[in-house]
Write an enzyme that holds these catalytic residues in place. Structure first.
Site, PDB file in Angstrom:
ATOM      1  N   TYR A 144       0.816  -1.214   0.000  1.00  0.00           N
ATOM      2  CA  TYR A 144       0.000   0.000   0.000  1.00  0.00           C
ATOM      3  C   TYR A 144       0.850   1.265   0.000  1.00  0.00           C
ATOM      4  CZ  TYR A 144      -4.607  -2.069   0.905  1.00  0.00           C
ATOM      5  OH  TYR A 144      -5.795  -2.730   0.807  1.00  0.00           O
ATOM      6  N   LYS A 193       3.148 -15.338   3.752  1.00  0.00           N
ATOM      7  CA  LYS A 193       3.389 -16.160   2.557  1.00  0.00           C
ATOM      8  C   LYS A 193       4.889 -16.444   2.542  1.00  0.00           C
ATOM      9  CE  LYS A 193       2.036 -18.084  -1.301  1.00  0.00           C
ATOM     10  NZ  LYS A 193       1.163 -19.287  -1.307  1.00  0.00           N
ATOM     11  N   ASP A 225      -2.883 -18.396   1.872  1.00  0.00           N
ATOM     12  CA  ASP A 225      -3.851 -19.123   1.038  1.00  0.00           C
ATOM     13  C   ASP A 225      -4.589 -20.168   1.877  1.00  0.00           C
ATOM     14  OD1 ASP A 225      -1.388 -20.382   1.243  1.00  0.00           O
ATOM     15  OD2 ASP A 225      -1.325 -21.085  -0.827  1.00  0.00           O
ATOM     16  N   ASP A 249      -6.296  -6.839   4.422  1.00  0.00           N
ATOM     17  CA  ASP A 249      -7.394  -6.238   3.661  1.00  0.00           C
ATOM     18  C   ASP A 249      -8.308  -7.344   3.137  1.00  0.00           C
ATOM     19  OD1 ASP A 249      -8.879  -4.293   2.182  1.00  0.00           O
ATOM     20  OD2 ASP A 249      -7.792  -4.924   0.381  1.00  0.00           O
ATOM     21  N   ASP A 253     -12.137  -8.833   4.826  1.00  0.00           N
ATOM     22  CA  ASP A 253     -13.389  -8.852   4.064  1.00  0.00           C
ATOM     23  C   ASP A 253     -13.982 -10.258   4.050  1.00  0.00           C
ATOM     24  OD1 ASP A 253     -13.425  -6.166   3.436  1.00  0.00           O
ATOM     25  OD2 ASP A 253     -13.844  -6.504   1.305  1.00  0.00           O
TER      26      ASP A 253
HETATM   27  C1  IPM Z   1     -10.350  -1.133   3.678  1.00  0.00           C
HETATM   28  C2  IPM Z   1     -10.590  -0.670   2.281  1.00  0.00           C
HETATM   29  C3  IPM Z   1      -9.412   0.209   1.849  1.00  0.00           C
HETATM   30  C4  IPM Z   1      -8.154  -0.627   1.955  1.00  0.00           C
HETATM   31  C5  IPM Z   1      -9.527   0.809   0.434  1.00  0.00           C
HETATM   32  C6  IPM Z   1     -10.855   1.488   0.230  1.00  0.00           C
HETATM   33  C7  IPM Z   1      -8.401   1.753   0.130  1.00  0.00           C
HETATM   34  O1  IPM Z   1     -10.745  -1.757   1.426  1.00  0.00           O
HETATM   35  O2  IPM Z   1     -10.352  -0.282   4.590  1.00  0.00           O
HETATM   36  O3  IPM Z   1     -10.166  -2.333   3.874  1.00  0.00           O
HETATM   37  O4  IPM Z   1      -7.802  -1.338   0.997  1.00  0.00           O
HETATM   38  O5  IPM Z   1      -7.516  -0.593   2.989  1.00  0.00           O
HETATM   39 MG    MG Z   2     -10.725  -3.618   2.407  1.00  0.00          MG
END
Ligand code: IPM
Ligand code: MG
Length: 358
Positions: A144, A193, A225, A249, A253
């Site tokens: 990032y 990884k 993975d 990240d 999710d």
């Molecule tokens: C998160 C989001 C952000 C990230 C994006 C929107 C830049 O997905 O907070 O997880 O990748 O960190």
């Molecule tokens: Mg995210």
């Protein structure tokens, strides 16, 4: 206690769910004799309209003068992402604020509420073992914030994004992970990884070093993975998941779908001085914005995380969590978590019901 809170409602459903979180905080202030002062500031597309930037100086200054940041969400409608108001909005606002305040540690809890176990996409026999985990994600390093470059090399468009970590960056988040595990079920899984990446080899070395200071924590390493697979196959094995920025990240999710809706998911980002930003894990959900149907629970639980992680107000925070749990047990549901036979409510009614139970 007296606390100043920067309120950055942002775009989409941000303002409407924020309204509910603020009234819950007002109720907590009355009940426990605190004084919360809210300082509103613009971020994201809302800021762009006024300043031509997604994270303007005035907003930075307001945040600097507060004890914590309560954040809504940023980002535009999917069909407008090329307009200058929305292009790079999330990246500029979110990465900008993370870097500005050195929020190196991101905490994203995921748990299944018993009353909502039907909306978890996993099989009953998997859910029965219990799901209650916390992703601890490094937030200001790795790809990032490494070098990004796109250029032509030998006639071919070529791009690169550099992943880089030094030992200090890994050590600080590893301590955060182990300390979080101390306060939970004392188990930590460090994700990397290491069969391919040097960053991950270093990650393992440092985590092994830091682990020596926490002998009571049971810990292991797992490849990313495999972790992605285990989160679906057997998520009850996880307590704290410790990982770097990009893996965090993606895995956070994945973990966020287990409870059944992003509308339930709060998060906290902290720097080494304990200053923090608290926000729902979901986005601005522009498709349902302004309709009064968004689920305010993620924003309300983010306020609860602010009280706990930001101000050390444990009882106050648990009061909010219990009120949310009771509201769900009593059958109140916004559209995202609705099932047959439940009481369907909108954003502000959900806020009412939670407030009543505090
Ligand atoms: C998160 C989001 C952000 C990230 C994006 C929107 C830049 O997905 O907070 O997880 O990748 O960190
Ligand atoms: Mg995210």
């Amino acid at each position: 206690m007296e606390k100043k809170i920067a309120v950055l409602a942002g775009d989409g459903i941000g303002p409407e769910v924020m309204k509910e979180a603020l009234r819950i905080l007002d109720k907590i202030a009355i009940k426990f004799g605190h004084k919360f002062q809210f300082k509103s500031a613009l971020i994201g597309g809302a800021a762009y309209d006024k300043y031509g930037e997604h994270f303007p100086q005035e907003t930075k200054d307001i945040c600097k003068n507060c004890d914590a940041i309560l954040f809504g969400s940023v980002g535009g409608p999917v069909d407008k992402l090329t307009e200058s108001k929305w292009a790079n909005c999330e990246r500029n606002a979110l990465l900008g604020i993370r870097k500005e305040f050195n929020f190196h540690a991101n905490f994203r809890p995921a748990r299944i509420y018993k009353s909502l176990s039907n909306i978890c996409p996993l099989k009953k026999e998997i859910i029965e073992k219990g799901i209650d985990l916390l992703v601890v994600r490094e937030l200001i390093g790795g790809i990032y914030f490494g070098l990004h470059e796109m250029k032509e090399i030998e006639g071919k468009r070529t791009a690169k994004d550099v992943m880089e970590y030094n030992e200090d960056q890994i050590r600080i988040i590893a301590h955060d992970g182990f300390q979080a595990a101390q306060k939970r079920r004392k188990k930590l899984t460090s994700i990397d990884k290491a069969n391919v990446l040097d960053c991950s080899k270093l990650w393992r070395q440092i985590v092994d070093e830091v682990a020596k200071e926490y002998p009571e924590i049971e810990y292991c390493h797992m490849l990313v993975d495999n972790c992605a697979m285990q989160l679906i196959k057997d998520p009850s094995q996880f307590d704290v998941i410790l990982t770097e920025n990009t893996f965090g990240d993606i895995l956070s999710d994945e973990a966020a779908v287990l409870p059944g809706s992003l509308g339930l998911m709060p998060s906290a980002s902290l720097n080494k001085d304990g200053f923090g930003l608290f926000e729902p894990s979901g986005g601005s959900a522009q498709d349902i914005a302004g309709k009064g149907i968004a689920n305010p629970i993620a924003q309300i639980l983010s306020a609860a995380m602010m009280l706990k992680y930001g101000f050390g107000m444990i009882q106050e925070s648990e009061d909010i969590e219990n009120a949310v749990q009771k509201t769900l047990e009593d059958g109140f549901r916004t559209g995202d978590i609705y099932e047959e036979g439940m009481k369907k409510v909108g954003t502000s009614e959900m806020g009412d019901e939670i407030e009543k139970r505090i």
